[in-house]
Each structure stands twice: as C-alpha cells, then as structure tokens.
Design a protein around this motif. Sequence first.
Motif, PDB file in Angstrom:
ATOM      1  N   LYS A  61       0.834  -1.212   0.000  1.00 24.89           N
ATOM      2  CA  LYS A  61       0.000   0.000   0.000  1.00 24.89           C
ATOM      3  C   LYS A  61       0.861   1.251   0.000  1.00 24.89           C
ATOM      4  CE  LYS A  61      -3.903  -1.989   2.451  1.00 24.89           C
ATOM      5  NZ  LYS A  61      -4.644  -2.028   3.724  1.00 24.89           N
ATOM      6  N   ALA A  62       1.963   1.211   0.734  1.00 24.56           N
ATOM      7  CA  ALA A  62       2.842   2.376   0.839  1.00 24.56           C
ATOM      8  C   ALA A  62       3.762   2.537  -0.369  1.00 24.56           C
ATOM      9  CB  ALA A  62       3.680   2.283   2.117  1.00 24.56           C
ATOM     10  N   GLU A  63       4.203   1.428  -0.951  1.00 21.85           N
ATOM     11  CA  GLU A  63       5.268   1.492  -1.955  1.00 21.85           C
ATOM     12  C   GLU A  63       4.867   1.154  -3.388  1.00 21.85           C
ATOM     13  OE1 GLU A  63       8.245   2.691  -1.264  1.00 21.85           O
ATOM     14  OE2 GLU A  63       7.811   2.870   0.880  1.00 21.85           O
ATOM     15  N   ALA A  64       3.746   0.475  -3.582  1.00 19.85           N
ATOM     16  CA  ALA A  64       3.417  -0.010  -4.930  1.00 19.85           C
ATOM     17  C   ALA A  64       2.313   0.785  -5.622  1.00 19.85           C
ATOM     18  CB  ALA A  64       3.042  -1.494  -4.873  1.00 19.85           C
ATOM     19  N   GLN A  65       1.831   1.832  -4.985  1.00 19.16           N
ATOM     20  CA  GLN A  65       0.789   2.649  -5.607  1.00 19.16           C
ATOM     21  C   GLN A  65       1.288   3.192  -6.947  1.00 19.16           C
ATOM     22  OE1 GLN A  65      -2.303   3.120  -4.514  1.00 19.16           O
ATOM     23  NE2 GLN A  65      -2.074   2.257  -2.474  1.00 19.16           N
ATOM     24  N   GLY A  66       0.492   3.051  -7.975  1.00 21.59           N
ATOM     25  CA  GLY A  66       0.835   3.613  -9.282  1.00 21.59           C
ATOM     26  C   GLY A  66       1.805   2.792 -10.102  1.00 21.59           C
ATOM     27  N   MET A  67       2.230   1.644  -9.590  1.00 24.82           N
ATOM     28  CA  MET A  67       3.131   0.784 -10.355  1.00 24.82           C
ATOM     29  C   MET A  67       2.321  -0.145 -11.255  1.00 24.82           C
ATOM     30  SD  MET A  67       6.054  -0.606  -7.812  1.00 24.82           S
ATOM     31  CE  MET A  67       7.197   0.479  -7.008  1.00 24.82           C
ATOM     32  N   THR A  68       2.865  -0.419 -12.420  1.00 32.36           N
ATOM     33  CA  THR A  68       2.296  -1.438 -13.295  1.00 32.36           C
ATOM     34  C   THR A  68       3.406  -2.423 -13.617  1.00 32.36           C
ATOM     35  OG1 THR A  68       0.784   0.185 -14.254  1.00 32.36           O
ATOM     36  CG2 THR A  68       1.068  -1.879 -15.456  1.00 32.36           C
ATOM     37  N   LEU A  69       3.125  -3.701 -13.377  1.00 33.27           N
ATOM     38  CA  LEU A  69       4.098  -4.754 -13.616  1.00 33.27           C
ATOM     39  C   LEU A  69       3.797  -5.431 -14.943  1.00 33.27           C
ATOM     40  CD1 LEU A  69       3.985  -4.157 -10.525  1.00 33.27           C
ATOM     41  CD2 LEU A  69       4.651  -6.513 -10.183  1.00 33.27           C
ATOM     42  N   TYR A  70       4.833  -5.644 -15.729  1.00 34.54           N
ATOM     43  CA  TYR A  70       4.714  -6.291 -17.034  1.00 34.54           C
ATOM     44  C   TYR A  70       5.609  -7.528 -17.070  1.00 34.54           C
ATOM     45  CZ  TYR A  70       2.637  -1.829 -18.424  1.00 34.54           C
ATOM     46  OH  TYR A  70       1.838  -0.718 -18.510  1.00 34.54           O
ATOM     47  N   PRO A  71       5.161  -8.635 -16.500  1.00 34.48           N
ATOM     48  CA  PRO A  71       5.965  -9.859 -16.586  1.00 34.48           C
ATOM     49  C   PRO A  71       5.970 -10.356 -18.028  1.00 34.48           C
ATOM     50  CG  PRO A  71       3.821 -10.352 -15.691  1.00 34.48           C
ATOM     51  CD  PRO A  71       3.891  -8.860 -15.841  1.00 34.48           C
ATOM     52  N   ARG A  72       7.109 -10.796 -18.501  1.00 33.06           N
ATOM     53  CA  ARG A  72       7.206 -11.215 -19.907  1.00 33.06           C
ATOM     54  C   ARG A  72       7.440 -12.711 -20.065  1.00 33.06           C
ATOM     55  NH1 ARG A  72       4.548  -7.282 -21.502  1.00 33.06           N
ATOM     56  NH2 ARG A  72       5.571  -5.293 -21.785  1.00 33.06           N
TER      57      ARG A  72
END
Length: 132
Positions: A61-72
């Motif tokens: 909640k504190a650190e991952a807001q606004g992140m998008t992960l793209y595993p390939r």
Amino acid sequence: MTVIETTAIAGIVEPVIEAYFATLNAGQFEATADLFAVNGALHPPFESPVVGTEAIAAYLKAEAQGMTLYPRQGTKEPLENNRTQVNVTGKVQTPLFGVRVAWTFILQENHQIESVEVNLLASLAELANFQR
C-alpha cells in the motif's frame, strides 16, 4: 466483484504467479498479500525483507501505488521439499520511470508464496538516475 485482467507469461502456467501480478496491477494489495504463506517474505530491492501477510499488504500500500508490472517470460524448476522456484523477468513502470526487473518466487507445495525476491536489472548508470 472486480474483474482482474491477467497477463500471459511466456513459459509459465502457474495460477498463483498470475494472480500475484494481476492483483498488484489492480491495486488489490491485500489480495496480493493473501497469496503468501502466513510467514511468507517479500524481498524488495535494497530493503530488508517484509515478512507476514499484514506487513506485506501494508508495504505494498505504501510502496506499490501507481506501479504497473509487465511480466514477460519465466522458467520453473523443482526444489527440495516439494517446493518450486519460478523465475520471471519483465518490466515495472512507475509514475516516474520504467525499469527491467527479475522476480524469483519460491512456492510451497500448497502453491502459496513462501518468498519473492525482486531484483532490478538496471545498469549502474540507470540506477544513478533514480531518486526515491
């Protein structure tokens, strides 16, 4: 109920791994933390491990807001004690920058996440440009 969009990861068919990325990308951090074993650990880059589902949810909640992960793509290999290691590479996009990332998951026999280690695959020059 919110529909969570999953992303195909070349070489990997593992529902808990797909759910990890889908719930994180949907901002459902409690759901992500619930994929971990009770004493599971998240090993973020350059930080101490975050242990336990409540601590993992709070950290995300504190650190991952606004992140998008793209595993390939990924690979999967058996370990001792009916555990499995899953290695995934891809990219993380934050509001400020994008970076190549490698995730190393250890799954327990019951398919809960025992640990996930997140490593940045950036060069030293790229890392020097990042500011927290």
